[in-house]
Motif scaffolding. Structure first.
Motif, short mmCIF file in Angstrom:
data_model
loop_
_atom_site.label_atom_id
_atom_site.label_comp_id
_atom_site.label_asym_id
_atom_site.label_seq_id
_atom_site.Cartn_x
_atom_site.Cartn_y
_atom_site.Cartn_z
N THR A 37 69.48 13.81 71.01
CA THR A 37 68.35 14.35 71.72
C THR A 37 67.67 13.49 72.79
N ILE A 38 67.83 12.17 72.46
CA ILE A 38 67.23 11.16 73.42
C ILE A 38 68.13 11.26 74.74
N THR A 39 69.48 11.23 74.65
CA THR A 39 70.21 11.31 75.72
C THR A 39 70.01 12.53 76.75
N LEU A 40 70.03 13.70 75.89
CA LEU A 40 69.89 14.98 76.55
C LEU A 40 68.36 15.19 77.23
N THR A 41 67.47 14.67 76.82
CA THR A 41 66.19 14.73 77.09
C THR A 41 66.14 14.20 78.62
N LEU A 42 66.54 12.71 78.62
CA LEU A 42 66.65 11.90 79.82
C LEU A 42 67.31 12.71 80.95
N LEU A 43 68.61 13.26 80.48
CA LEU A 43 69.56 13.97 81.60
C LEU A 43 68.92 15.06 82.21
N THR A 44 68.05 15.69 81.18
CA THR A 44 67.55 16.83 81.75
C THR A 44 66.52 16.68 82.96
N GLN A 72 65.79 24.41 89.35
CA GLN A 72 64.60 23.84 88.88
C GLN A 72 64.05 24.41 87.46
N PHE A 73 64.13 25.49 87.50
CA PHE A 73 63.78 26.43 86.35
C PHE A 73 64.76 26.35 85.08
N VAL A 74 66.05 26.38 85.46
CA VAL A 74 67.29 26.64 84.45
C VAL A 74 67.83 25.20 84.01
N LEU A 75 67.54 24.23 84.77
CA LEU A 75 67.93 22.81 84.29
C LEU A 75 67.87 22.35 83.02
N PRO A 76 66.56 22.75 82.57
CA PRO A 76 65.97 22.39 80.94
C PRO A 76 66.89 22.96 79.97
N GLN A 77 67.65 23.85 80.54
CA GLN A 77 68.70 24.31 79.51
C GLN A 77 69.73 23.16 78.96
N ILE A 78 70.12 22.26 79.50
CA ILE A 78 70.76 21.24 79.10
C ILE A 78 70.62 20.55 77.88
N ALA A 79 68.86 20.25 77.71
CA ALA A 79 68.53 19.59 76.59
C ALA A 79 68.89 20.58 75.32
N VAL A 137 66.26 13.91 84.98
CA VAL A 137 66.82 13.54 86.08
C VAL A 137 67.50 14.58 86.84
N ALA A 138 68.23 15.58 86.12
CA ALA A 138 68.83 16.73 86.68
C ALA A 138 67.74 17.60 87.35
N VAL A 139 66.67 17.79 86.75
CA VAL A 139 65.56 18.63 87.52
C VAL A 139 65.18 18.01 88.81
N LEU A 140 65.04 16.51 88.90
CA LEU A 140 64.64 15.74 90.28
C LEU A 140 65.72 15.80 91.03
N LEU A 141 66.91 15.92 90.55
CA LEU A 141 68.08 15.68 91.47
C LEU A 141 68.42 17.25 91.96
N ALA A 142 67.86 18.40 91.84
CA ALA A 142 68.10 19.86 91.77
C ALA A 142 68.82 19.98 93.17
N ARG A 143 67.99 19.55 94.28
CA ARG A 143 68.57 20.00 95.65
C ARG A 143 70.01 19.44 96.12
N PRO A 144 70.24 17.98 95.75
CA PRO A 144 71.47 17.43 96.17
C PRO A 144 72.65 18.31 95.10
N LEU A 145 72.17 18.54 94.07
CA LEU A 145 73.11 19.16 92.90
C LEU A 145 73.95 20.56 93.53
#
Length: 534
Positions: free
Chosen positions: A92-99, A130-137, A101-109
């Motif tokens: 839970t902790i790892t996935l939340t942090l990953l989410t 930016q809307f769909v990246l929270p799916q990760i968690a 970071v991913a939202v912040l880096l949406a453009r380069p991704l």
């Protein structure tokens, strides 16, 4: 085989409904977005959460966590309950942090996975990401819950939960199409409000899927209480074992990166022949694999892990051999029928709304090429579970590296020599060749590991299955030719082709295989007949 068959049948039922609703979801998606620029923008944006999940979490879940949980259930006094709590806490902790970071880096991704796109098209893809990246968690937590359920031989919920996700997405896409109309398929005219509806709705489907799995986990007695005594979580062992899985996922994602960039470049030059065509054809190709092979794989891994822990190589050999033959008994005819009826499948599904019928036919052409890969791809996935059952995640890395090298080389060759319209078909062929080669290498190494995989028995069974399936493919081809002589290819004629050609082909295969006394087909026929007779 009977145990695998029963467990696989339960999962296959859920997967069947999931894949059918997934069919509907795909049809509505392409109808609403088309298979050109807007469809490609959504396809790339929605793929990134799953790429990041697989890259950092998913591979470890599928290859390391299940065997580790099984071992702790056998060795710990509390049956592994505290260990499961620690895993859920770390996840839970790892996935939340990953989410975050991913939202912040949406453009380069997005920039990493696109080629030759216009600024507006990239902007649309970034907004959707930016809307769909929270799916990760949510997807990751749900996957961890599913892994725990699998170790307790509870397979139904992980197979049925995606159905609700598909239902939510179908509703969202229908609403999007009704609201946006033809503008919803044009990156130049789609509104920010429509993008928010599409992106947030996509994430909502995964949230519902996660909640279903957590409720199912609660019903089997799991109570999530955060535990931070992580020294007992076995993270060191997980990192050591999972590091090779991370390398494996990195290698395969490199191949996906190349494929996506080549497909996006081809799509920019030839509308309808880009990422959406590849993604939709691959999803359809995964239908028989997901219904049949994934069910068997999910049932096999915990059993082979227990046998490996006990040093029982005979059970591993028998489990694997029976699993391969059971999977192949239905995937052999399915692969041949996809090669014949691919365009009929895609015209029936994708010739609606904002999508061009010619683009639907092209998706079917790609699907025909993927049909060649169905059996080797599935056997390859089964072979990897032999290594994972022993906690060996290193060997699959080297096999995967070879696979990816072959696929990348052939993909660049296809991009260089084929017209843009045929590049995506070339990418599908590159994947097919890579899995044929990878299956041969993986079989040799796995056979050495367990002192034989009953290769002669498997080869004899596959040969007989193909002999039974060839008349079925010929019958489907005859129906296809006759229908095309009488009418043009449209959704109605495509449905007739599938019902008559596909139905006749499968019935003919089952009859011939049953008469040839292929035991795996006889088991399936007997199980179905028994259930119908109740």
């Amino acid at each position: 085989m009977s145990r695998v068959l029963r467990a696989s049948a339960i999962m296959a039922a859920g997967t069947m409904v999931s894949r059918v609703t997934g069919f509907i979801r795909s049809a509505v998606l392409v109808a609403a977005l088309g298979s050109a620029q807007m469809g490609d923008a959504y396809t790339v944006a929605n793929a990134i959460p799953f790429i990041l999940f697989d890259f950092l979490i998913g591979g470890i879940l599928s290859s390391v966590v299940v065997p580790m949980i099984v071992r702790r259930q056998k060795s710990d006094i509390d049956g592994g309950r505290a260990y499961e709590q620690r895993l859920m806490t770390v996840g839970t902790i790892t996935l939340t942090l990953l989410t975050v970071v991913a939202v912040l880096l949406a453009r380069p991704l997005i920039g990493l996975y696109t080629s030759d796109w216009s600024p507006r098209r990239i902007e649309v893809a970034v907004t959707l990401a930016q809307f769909v990246l929270p799916q990760i968690a949510f997807f990751g937590i749900g996957a961890l819950a599913g892994a725990i359920l699998n170790t307790r031989d509870r397979f139904a919920a992980p197979m049925w939960a995606p159905v609700l996700n598909n239902v939510v997405m179908i509703a969202v896409l229908v609403l999007y199409y009704l609201k946006a109309g033809s503008a919803g398929a044009d990156v130049g005219t789609v509104s920010e409000a429509d993008l928010a509806l599409l992106g947030l709705g996509t994430t909502a489907g995964i949230v519902v899927q996660c909640l279903v799995l957590m409720v199912s986990l609660h019903k089997v007695g799991f109570r999530f209480r955060p535990r931070f005594d992580l020294r007992e979580a076995g993270l060191g062992e997980m990192v050591r074992t999972g590091s090779w899985t991370l390398v494996y996922v990195s290698v395969t994602q490199l191949g996906f990166l190349v494929t996506t960039n080549i497909a996006s470049g081809a799509g920019a030059k030839a509308a309808g022949a880009g990422n959406t065509a590849y993604a939709q054809a691959f999803q359809l190709f995964q239908l028989p694999y997901g219904i049949i092979a994934v069910s068997v794989i999910t049932a096999m891994l915990p059993r082979m892990s227990r046998s490996a822990a006990e040093g029982d190589l005979d059970s591993i050999r028998e489990e694997f051999s029976s699993g391969v033959r059971l999977v192949a008994s239905l995937l052999v005819p399915a692969g041949l029928l996809l090669m014949v009826l691919g365009p009929a499948v895609t015209v029936m599904i994708y010739s609606w709304g904002n999508n061009n019928p010619d683009d639907a036919v092209y998706i079917g052409n790609v699907l025909q090429v993927f049909g060649l890969a169905l059996v080797p791809f599935s056997i390859f996935q089964l072979l990897l579970r032999v290594f994972y059952a022993f906690g060996d995640t290193r060997t699959p890395v080297f096999i995967g590296a070879g696979n990816t090298a072959v696929s990348i080389a052939l993909s660049f060759l296809a991009s260089a020599v084929l017209p843009a319209r045929y590049v995506v078909m070339g990418l599908a062929f590159a994947l097919t060749v890579s899995y044929i080669a990878g299956t041969g290498v993986a079989w040799a190494l796995a056979s050495r590991r367990v002192r034989g995989l009953q290769g002669r028995v498997v080869a004899a069974g596959l040969s007989r299955m193909y002999m039974a399936a060839l008349p079925a493919a010929a019958a489907a081809l005859g129906v296809l030719w006759l229908t095309q002589e009488l009418t043009d290819l449209n959704p109605l004629s495509a449905a007739i082709m599938l019902a008559a050609g596909g139905g006749l082909g499968m019935v003919l295969y089952l009859v011939i295989a049953h008469r040839m006394r292929i035991p795996e087909v006889s088991s399936v026929v007997g199980m179905v007949a028994g259930r119908v007779g109740r």
